[in-house]
Design a protein around this motif. Structure first.
Motif, short mmCIF file in Angstrom:
data_model
loop_
_atom_site.label_atom_id
_atom_site.label_comp_id
_atom_site.label_asym_id
_atom_site.label_seq_id
_atom_site.Cartn_x
_atom_site.Cartn_y
_atom_site.Cartn_z
N SER A 151 -14.24 -3.97 8.50
CA SER A 151 -13.95 -3.00 9.57
C SER A 151 -12.48 -3.05 9.99
CB SER A 151 -14.85 -3.28 10.80
OG SER A 151 -16.21 -3.20 10.45
N GLN A 152 -11.61 -3.08 8.99
CA GLN A 152 -10.18 -3.15 9.26
C GLN A 152 -9.51 -1.86 8.81
OE1 GLN A 152 -8.29 -6.63 7.71
NE2 GLN A 152 -6.22 -5.97 8.23
N ASP A 153 -8.56 -1.40 9.61
CA ASP A 153 -7.82 -0.19 9.30
C ASP A 153 -6.84 -0.48 8.14
OD1 ASP A 153 -6.37 2.11 9.17
OD2 ASP A 153 -5.93 2.23 11.32
N PRO A 154 -6.99 0.20 6.98
CA PRO A 154 -6.12 -0.07 5.82
C PRO A 154 -4.66 0.33 6.04
CG PRO A 154 -7.51 1.83 5.41
CD PRO A 154 -8.00 1.21 6.69
N THR A 155 -4.39 1.00 7.18
CA THR A 155 -3.00 1.40 7.45
C THR A 155 -2.30 0.41 8.38
OG1 THR A 155 -3.65 2.76 9.36
CG2 THR A 155 -3.62 3.83 7.18
N LYS A 156 -2.98 -0.66 8.75
CA LYS A 156 -2.39 -1.62 9.69
C LYS A 156 -2.40 -3.03 9.11
CE LYS A 156 -3.82 0.98 13.82
NZ LYS A 156 -4.61 0.94 15.07
N GLY A 157 -1.61 -3.90 9.71
CA GLY A 157 -1.57 -5.29 9.30
C GLY A 157 -0.88 -5.49 7.96
N ILE A 158 -1.39 -6.44 7.19
CA ILE A 158 -0.79 -6.80 5.90
C ILE A 158 -1.25 -5.89 4.77
CG2 ILE A 158 -2.58 -8.42 5.15
CD1 ILE A 158 -0.37 -10.27 4.18
N VAL A 159 -2.31 -5.14 5.00
CA VAL A 159 -2.88 -4.31 3.93
C VAL A 159 -1.88 -3.33 3.33
CG1 VAL A 159 -4.69 -2.65 3.36
CG2 VAL A 159 -5.19 -4.54 4.90
N PRO A 160 -1.09 -2.59 4.12
CA PRO A 160 -0.12 -1.67 3.51
C PRO A 160 0.89 -2.38 2.61
CG PRO A 160 -0.40 -1.17 5.84
CD PRO A 160 -1.09 -2.47 5.59
N PHE A 165 2.88 -3.55 -2.78
CA PHE A 165 3.20 -4.53 -3.82
C PHE A 165 2.42 -4.25 -5.10
CE2 PHE A 165 2.09 -8.48 -6.01
CZ PHE A 165 3.36 -8.96 -6.32
N MET A 166 1.11 -4.04 -4.95
CA MET A 166 0.28 -3.79 -6.12
C MET A 166 0.62 -2.46 -6.77
SD MET A 166 -1.36 -6.50 -6.52
CE MET A 166 -2.17 -5.87 -7.98
N GLY A 167 1.06 -1.49 -5.94
CA GLY A 167 1.47 -0.20 -6.50
C GLY A 167 2.70 -0.33 -7.38
N VAL A 168 3.68 -1.09 -6.88
CA VAL A 168 4.90 -1.34 -7.67
C VAL A 168 4.56 -2.13 -8.93
CG1 VAL A 168 7.13 -2.52 -7.70
CG2 VAL A 168 6.43 -1.21 -5.68
N TYR A 169 3.71 -3.14 -8.80
CA TYR A 169 3.30 -3.96 -9.94
C TYR A 169 2.58 -3.11 -10.99
CZ TYR A 169 1.17 -7.84 -12.49
OH TYR A 169 0.77 -8.73 -13.46
N PHE A 170 1.73 -2.21 -10.53
CA PHE A 170 1.01 -1.30 -11.42
C PHE A 170 1.99 -0.42 -12.20
CE2 PHE A 170 -0.20 3.22 -11.60
CZ PHE A 170 -1.15 3.17 -12.62
N VAL A 171 2.97 0.16 -11.52
CA VAL A 171 3.94 1.04 -12.18
C VAL A 171 4.75 0.28 -13.21
CG1 VAL A 171 6.01 2.44 -11.83
CG2 VAL A 171 4.08 2.66 -10.24
N LEU A 172 5.21 -0.92 -12.87
CA LEU A 172 6.01 -1.73 -13.79
C LEU A 172 5.20 -2.10 -15.04
CD1 LEU A 172 7.89 -4.16 -11.35
CD2 LEU A 172 8.86 -2.25 -12.64
N CYS A 173 3.97 -2.54 -14.84
CA CYS A 173 3.13 -2.91 -15.98
C CYS A 173 2.81 -1.71 -16.85
CB CYS A 173 1.83 -3.57 -15.49
SG CYS A 173 2.07 -5.19 -14.74
#
Length: 207
Positions: A151-160, A165-173
């Motif tokens: 029940s955590q907002d994906p737009t808040k905290g460490i999630v974004p 990070f994973m988005g950049v990692y995905f693009v590089l790979c």
């Protein structure tokens, strides 16, 4: 309800994408293990390298014969030893172009094997990066589910930050996977071309 449907759709889409890249990694891995470095390709490499060594040997023999002729045709001063006389004749008589031809042929020795190794290594890099792409997609797809579970907002905290990070990692790979795959195809194309040229210029072979 709409949020649940969106989360389900995202999970389904990312799972399919992750599975697709995972299967691609597995297929390329099996291709490398089963087909590359096979006896047929190793025989081609050996034959092409033998042909290159034959060319080098021929150039060296021609150069050696020329030097012998120059030495025989030129008398050395008495103060020069035989070795000094040979060096003197080479410096004065041997055409630099003859040496350049030999050096050029020598530099080609081992190129075929290096080209084939690049081909194999590029495919290995491809399946490793495809596996990384699959893992990064899986992680990205799991974030909405985990956020919803806690029940955590994906737009808040460490999630974004995790998503970024994973988005950049995905693009590089993904870029590395595409680049290594294209390089593997390019190396294979060049290898096949050299083999075809060799066969075409060797008419006594049994086609």
């Amino acid at each position: 309800m709409v949020a649940d449907s969106t989360t389900t759709a995202i999970i389904a889409l990312t799972t399919a994408a992750a599975g697709g890249f995972g299967l691609a990694a597995l297929w390329i891995w099996r291709h490398v293990e089963n087909n590359l470095n096979g006896a047929d390709d190793r025989d081609k490499i050996e034959e092409l390298e033998d042909d290159r060594w034959s060319s080098v040997s021929s150039e060296l023999a021609t150069l050696h014969q020329s030097i012998e002729e120059y030495v025989d045709q030129n008398d050395s001063p008495e103060e020069l030893t035989q070795d000094e006389h040979i060096v003197n004749v080479i410096e004065q008589e041997v055409n630099p172009g003859e040496l350049e031809t030999v050096v050029k042929e020598l530099r080609k020795v081992g190129n075929i094997e290096s080209l084939y190794e690049d081909y194999v290594n590029s495919y290995e890099e491809t399946y490793v990066n495809c596996a990384k792409v699959s893992a990064s997609i899986f992680v990205l797809g799991s974030i909405p589910f985990v956020s919803d579970l806690f029940s955590q907002d994906p737009t808040k905290g460490i999630v974004p930050f995790v998503i970024a990070f994973m988005g950049v990692y995905f693009v590089l790979c993904l870029q590395r996977a595409v680049s290594s795959f294209n390089n593997a195809r390019s190396c294979k194309s060049e290898f096949d071309k050299r083999w075809k040229d060799y066969r075409t210029t060797t008419p006594d072979l049994d086609f």
